[in-house]
Design a protein around this motif. Structure first.
Motif, PDB file in Angstrom:
ATOM      1  N   PRO A 100      -0.134   2.697   5.422  1.00  0.00           N
ATOM      2  CA  PRO A 100       0.561   2.314   4.184  1.00  0.00           C
ATOM      3  C   PRO A 100       1.927   1.709   4.481  1.00  0.00           C
ATOM      4  O   PRO A 100       2.470   1.831   5.582  1.00  0.00           O
ATOM      5  CB  PRO A 100       0.697   3.651   3.445  1.00  0.00           C
ATOM      6  N   TYR A 141      -2.545   5.327  -3.381  1.00  0.00           N
ATOM      7  CA  TYR A 141      -3.496   6.329  -2.907  1.00  0.00           C
ATOM      8  C   TYR A 141      -2.894   7.728  -3.062  1.00  0.00           C
ATOM      9  O   TYR A 141      -1.718   7.943  -2.704  1.00  0.00           O
ATOM     10  CB  TYR A 141      -3.851   6.086  -1.435  1.00  0.00           C
ATOM     11  N   LEU A 168      -4.710   4.878   7.240  1.00  0.00           N
ATOM     12  CA  LEU A 168      -4.502   4.047   6.050  1.00  0.00           C
ATOM     13  C   LEU A 168      -3.488   2.931   6.277  1.00  0.00           C
ATOM     14  O   LEU A 168      -3.576   1.872   5.657  1.00  0.00           O
ATOM     15  CB  LEU A 168      -4.062   4.937   4.887  1.00  0.00           C
ATOM     16  N   PRO A 170      -4.499   0.021  -8.035  1.00  0.00           N
ATOM     17  CA  PRO A 170      -5.497   0.294  -6.984  1.00  0.00           C
ATOM     18  C   PRO A 170      -4.893   0.422  -5.587  1.00  0.00           C
ATOM     19  O   PRO A 170      -5.561   0.905  -4.680  1.00  0.00           O
ATOM     20  CB  PRO A 170      -6.429  -0.922  -7.072  1.00  0.00           C
ATOM     21  N   SER A 171      -3.639  -0.004  -5.418  1.00  0.00           N
ATOM     22  CA  SER A 171      -2.979   0.096  -4.113  1.00  0.00           C
ATOM     23  C   SER A 171      -2.245   1.418  -3.930  1.00  0.00           C
ATOM     24  O   SER A 171      -1.588   1.611  -2.907  1.00  0.00           O
ATOM     25  CB  SER A 171      -2.003  -1.068  -3.927  1.00  0.00           C
ATOM     26  N   TYR A 215      -3.152  11.790  -2.115  1.00  0.00           N
ATOM     27  CA  TYR A 215      -3.696  12.646  -1.059  1.00  0.00           C
ATOM     28  C   TYR A 215      -3.057  14.020  -1.191  1.00  0.00           C
ATOM     29  O   TYR A 215      -1.815  14.147  -1.132  1.00  0.00           O
ATOM     30  CB  TYR A 215      -3.390  12.023   0.308  1.00  0.00           C
ATOM     31  N   LEU A 272       1.097   5.535  -0.229  1.00  0.00           N
ATOM     32  CA  LEU A 272       0.392   6.814  -0.094  1.00  0.00           C
ATOM     33  C   LEU A 272       1.259   7.916  -0.695  1.00  0.00           C
ATOM     34  O   LEU A 272       2.371   8.164  -0.215  1.00  0.00           O
ATOM     35  CB  LEU A 272       0.097   7.110   1.378  1.00  0.00           C
ATOM     36  N   LYS A 321      -3.400  12.913 -11.076  1.00  0.00           N
ATOM     37  CA  LYS A 321      -4.029  11.865 -11.885  1.00  0.00           C
ATOM     38  C   LYS A 321      -3.678  12.025 -13.361  1.00  0.00           C
ATOM     39  O   LYS A 321      -3.435  11.029 -14.069  1.00  0.00           O
ATOM     40  CB  LYS A 321      -5.542  11.922 -11.680  1.00  0.00           C
ATOM     41  N   THR A 344      -3.901  10.688   8.501  1.00  0.00           N
ATOM     42  CA  THR A 344      -4.177   9.858   7.331  1.00  0.00           C
ATOM     43  C   THR A 344      -3.261   8.644   7.282  1.00  0.00           C
ATOM     44  O   THR A 344      -3.693   7.537   6.942  1.00  0.00           O
ATOM     45  CB  THR A 344      -4.012  10.690   6.046  1.00  0.00           C
ATOM     46  N   LYS A 356       0.846  -1.184   0.000  1.00  0.00           N
ATOM     47  CA  LYS A 356       0.000   0.000   0.000  1.00  0.00           C
ATOM     48  C   LYS A 356       0.889   1.244   0.000  1.00  0.00           C
ATOM     49  O   LYS A 356       1.761   1.377   0.857  1.00  0.00           O
ATOM     50  CB  LYS A 356      -0.913  -0.003   1.217  1.00  0.00           C
TER      51      LYS A 356
END
Length: 456
Positions: free
Chosen positions: A167, A148, A165, A145-146, A150, A122, A134, A161, A120
């Motif tokens: 991560p 994230y 989360l 999808p892993s 922010y 971040l 993006k 956070t 994961k």
């Protein structure tokens, strides 16, 4: 109620003073003292006391159990090499570089590759919105999808956070945009950078999260903020390169888990950074054979030998004082070697302008390049080209002697791999190791002897 105290802090080195001064006593810079408000009180978050629960205890060194945590490797082998073999869990890595050089692109690619290993990640963006990040991710074909995204600059919200989360990896882009709400100075100031980095270091060590932070650089090329910033982190990487060239160099100047001065070569393409597995071939592909003032040297960059071309142009000066300009080499080293050539070899260089350059944008700072620089200067001065298949290695002393260098076998093997047939080395380096096939090894004891062999 907390008391407020005013102090003046140097934005260059972090020196503190109770009154304003025009020149900082710590670093000597002018007009760098900025007024900041310091809050003093018992209720400040992060303050520690001996009664705090969960504090660590002193243990005998022979009673401490260690576990060799495996490094997490990315698909970029050059990035893994610079870090010492991969990412260490719980490490804090600082990456600096000029604006627009590709720091965010590199870290977004690395984040995507780490996320593909079922980890994961971040990615905290303090300079761009989520939509802007993006758009860059779509250009780089990043869609894990892993991973994230922010967008936040408040350190307390970032900390929350991370706790929610949990991560495995965190990227902070950049540390100059993050601020601690209890510190009154502006984001990017010495106090903010120092406190935010200390908090991120605490998160990395206590939670075992590998954190990458991006740092801005000053006009001199050093990472902005206090020098303490580089001492706090585990690894310091510099992302170098010319904006008008496609090649980028990732250089490690500090690494607690691997070799320092290790470099990784990347090429900036339309869809992101692509690694260069054989940098020697890249640096020599545009070399013009048969031109005077050009020599090739095998320089050690960390644990890897890299063949680069050193170019020199010597021309009569039209000024009272001759000019000495160098790109990729220390200016003082060039002046020293020209003095040796004039005193020990008899070349009249005191009325000549000298321009030297390392082709490809690489910066060389090891002593083994001395002899190649001296031969390049003499070749341009005499307008006599050296052999295209020659590689020259050696350190030059002030008395004109050629001194031994380290890792000579690796250097010669790299030269043989690229098709060179003759290598000039210090005579003290001959013997005790196997010479590759097809290589004629010539030992030289003085600069004068090296010039005779080079121009045969």
């Amino acid at each position: 109620m907390a008391k407020k105290k005013t102090k003046f802090m140097c934005q260059n080195c972090g020196y503190e003073s109770p009154k304003w001064m025009g020149r900082c006593p710590g670093c000597g810079e002018w007009n760098q003292m900025v007024e900041e408000v310091e809050i003093i009180g018992k209720g400040r978050k992060g303050s520690l006391s001996p009664s705090d629960e969960g504090r660590s205890k002193a243990e005998p060194i022979n009673a401490i159990q260690t576990e060799n945590e495996p490094r997490v490797e990315t698909k970029l082998k050059e990035f893994n090499r610079v870090l010492g073999g991969g990412v260490i869990p719980g490490s804090l890595v600082l990456i600096g570089g000029d604006p627009g050089i590709g720091k965010s692109t590199l870290l977004l690619q690395v984040s995507s590759q780490l996320a593909d290993t079922d980890k994961k990640v971040l990615y905290i963006s303090g300079e761009e919105s989520v939509k802007q990040t993006k758009l860059r991710a779509e250009r780089l074909n990043v869609s894990s999808p892993s991973l994230y995204i922010y967008a936040e600059t408040n350190l307390e919200l970032i900390h929350q956070t991370i706790s929610d989360l949990s991560p495995d990896f965190v990227v902070v882009d950049s540390i100059q945009t993050v601020y601690h709400p209890e510190i009154t100075s502006a984001p990017g100031s010495v106090s903010q950078v120092r406190e935010c980095t200390a908090e991120l270091m605490k998160i990395a060590k206590t939670k075992g999260i590998a954190i990458f932070i991006v740092g801005h650089v000053t006009k001199e090329g050093a990472i902005a903020g206090p020098r303490l910033l580089e001492h706090m982190v585990d690894t310091v990487l510099y992302f170098e390169g010319e904006r008008h060239h496609t090649y980028r160099i990732l250089r490690a100047v500090k690494n607690r888990f691997g070799s320092t001065n290790e470099i990784g070569i990347f090429e900036m393409k339309e869809f992101g950074l692509d690694e260069v597995e054989n940098p020697s071939e890249i640096f020599l592909e545009e070399r013009s054979k048969g031109s005077s003032g050009s020599t090739v040297v095998a320089s050690m960059e960390g644990t890897r030998p890299v063949l680069v071309e050193i170019q020199a142009l010597i021309s009569p000066t039209s000024y009272g004082n001759p000019r000495r300009m160098a790109t990729g080499i220390d200016h003082n080293r060039v002046s020293l070697l020209m003095a040796v050539l004039e005193k020990r070899v008899g070349l009249l260089l005191q009325n000549q302008d000298a321009y030297l350059k390392v082709a490809g944008g690489v910066k060389l700072d090891e002593p083994a390049i001395d002899l190649a620089i001296a031969v390049s200067i003499a070749s341009s001065f005499r307008d006599h080209p050296t052999r295209p298949a020659d590689c020259i290695i050696g350190e030059v002393g002030l008395t004109g002697e050629v001194r031994r260098v380290s890792r000579i076998e690796q250097r010669v093997q790299e030269a043989a791999k690229l098709g060179f047939t003759r290598v000039l080395v210090p005579d003290k380096n001959i013997g005790g190791w196997k010479v590759p096939e097809g290589i004629e090894l010539i030992g030289v004891a003085t600069v004068e002897e090296a010039l005779r062999q080079a121009f045969n």
